[in-house]
Design a protein around this motif. Sequence first.
Motif, mmCIF file in Angstrom:
data_model
loop_
_atom_site.group_PDB
_atom_site.id
_atom_site.type_symbol
_atom_site.label_atom_id
_atom_site.label_comp_id
_atom_site.label_asym_id
_atom_site.label_seq_id
_atom_site.Cartn_x
_atom_site.Cartn_y
_atom_site.Cartn_z
ATOM 1 N N ARG A 272 -5.431 4.579 -6.103
ATOM 2 C CA ARG A 272 -6.508 4.872 -5.148
ATOM 3 C C ARG A 272 -7.599 5.723 -5.787
ATOM 4 N NH1 ARG A 272 -5.406 3.432 0.117
ATOM 5 N NH2 ARG A 272 -3.242 2.885 0.533
ATOM 6 N N GLU B 17 0.855 -1.192 0.000
ATOM 7 C CA GLU B 17 0.000 0.000 0.000
ATOM 8 C C GLU B 17 0.883 1.232 0.000
ATOM 9 O OE1 GLU B 17 -3.289 0.006 2.613
ATOM 10 O OE2 GLU B 17 -3.799 -2.085 2.146
ATOM 11 N N THR B 18 0.563 2.192 -0.839
ATOM 12 C CA THR B 18 1.254 3.484 -0.827
ATOM 13 C C THR B 18 0.188 4.569 -0.701
ATOM 14 O OG1 THR B 18 1.155 3.983 -3.213
ATOM 15 C CG2 THR B 18 2.931 2.515 -2.472
ATOM 16 N N ASP B 19 0.631 5.820 -0.675
ATOM 17 C CA ASP B 19 -0.348 6.910 -0.565
ATOM 18 C C ASP B 19 -1.229 7.004 -1.805
ATOM 19 O OD1 ASP B 19 1.878 7.646 -2.091
ATOM 20 O OD2 ASP B 19 1.672 9.769 -1.596
ATOM 21 N N GLN B 20 -0.760 6.500 -2.941
ATOM 22 C CA GLN B 20 -1.512 6.666 -4.187
ATOM 23 C C GLN B 20 -2.050 5.375 -4.788
ATOM 24 O OE1 GLN B 20 0.487 9.518 -7.030
ATOM 25 N NE2 GLN B 20 2.067 9.436 -5.476
ATOM 26 N N HIS C 151 4.016 6.898 -10.796
ATOM 27 C CA HIS C 151 4.050 6.222 -9.483
ATOM 28 C C HIS C 151 3.732 4.730 -9.644
ATOM 29 C CE1 HIS C 151 3.713 5.467 -5.232
ATOM 30 N NE2 HIS C 151 2.516 4.944 -5.427
#
Length: 144
Positions: free
Chosen positions: A47, A24-27, A63
């Motif tokens: 996301r 999981e990443t911020d995006q 990304h």
Amino acid sequence: MSRDPHCIFCKIVHGDIPSVSVLETDQAIAIMDVNPVVKGHILIIPRDHHSQVRDLPEELAAHLGSLVPRLTRAVVAAVGAEGSNLIINSGQVAGQTVDHCHWHIIPRFSDDPVDWPWPHEEYSGDEKAQMAFRITRELNGPAD
Ligand code: AMP
Ligand code: ZN
């Protein structure tokens, strides 16, 4: 954050339906595909809701792309695969069934049941040059 209330991947991203996440990443998130083409098949899902790869902001696409080498190494090592495919289906005609852009990483074995490669067409005359001209013209924007 853009979200489609009817989209199954938006529901996964927001935890409204369960999934098995590996990163999981911020995006973005990377999850196990529920019906793998080959076991170990994962999906990279931004996301934000964007229908197709052509709709992705370039930074978000960058990304997602940045996650591919590490995720591919992990999938291939985890299942002992000999190779992998990175696939993005765009549009129903291309096999897209979930209208929230996602990238597949599929581990591959020499004896797996996947039918590959695709058939190939041949250009005739100056078709290839004409096609390249038209694509380049699109890339450079509409003529004045
Ligand atoms: P595509 O045909 O490129 O749109 O791929 C959609 C993928 O999403 C398929 O490989 C499905 O198996 C997978 N899929 C659909 N629903 C889920 C879900 N709830 N959790 C994980 N993967 C899913
Ligand atoms: Zn969505």
